[in-house]
Write a protein that holds these residues in place. Structure first.
Motif, PDB file in Angstrom:
ATOM      1  N   GLN A  39       0.808  -1.138  -0.102  1.00 33.28           N
ATOM      2  CA  GLN A  39       0.022  -0.012   0.043  1.00 33.28           C
ATOM      3  C   GLN A  39       0.840   1.174   0.029  1.00 33.28           C
ATOM      4  N   ARG A  41       0.947   5.298   1.687  1.00 26.66           N
ATOM      5  CA  ARG A  41       0.528   6.105   2.885  1.00 26.66           C
ATOM      6  C   ARG A  41       1.022   7.309   2.726  1.00 26.66           C
ATOM      7  N   PRO A  50      -4.402   1.218  -1.355  1.00 25.67           N
ATOM      8  CA  PRO A  50      -3.651   0.057  -1.844  1.00 25.67           C
ATOM      9  C   PRO A  50      -3.166  -0.049  -3.236  1.00 25.67           C
TER      10      PRO A  50
END
Length: 63
Positions: A39, A41, A50
């Motif tokens: 993923q 962030r 994702p």
């Protein structure tokens, strides 16, 4: 020669303008890939997306 440089400059600026239009990212968007989790962030707002390709959209809530 100066005409060629002018055309090259215009081509580069045109490319930058077109790629900017396809993204909503701002300077506040700092996406970091977490490969183990698969993923991405955002360091600024904590949004999680994702996938294996870097996000091109800002997910920061609008104030």
């Amino acid at each position: 020669m100066p005409v060629l440089l002018l055309i090259l400059l215009l081509a580069v600026l045109g490319y930058m303008w077109i790629t900017r239009r396809n993204s909503t990212l701002t300077r506040a968007c700092r996406w970091r890939q977490e490969r183990a989790a698969g993923q991405w962030r955002c360091v600024s707002c904590g949004a999680v997306v994702p996938g294996g390709v870097a996000p091109r959209d800002c997910l920061r809530p609008r104030d």
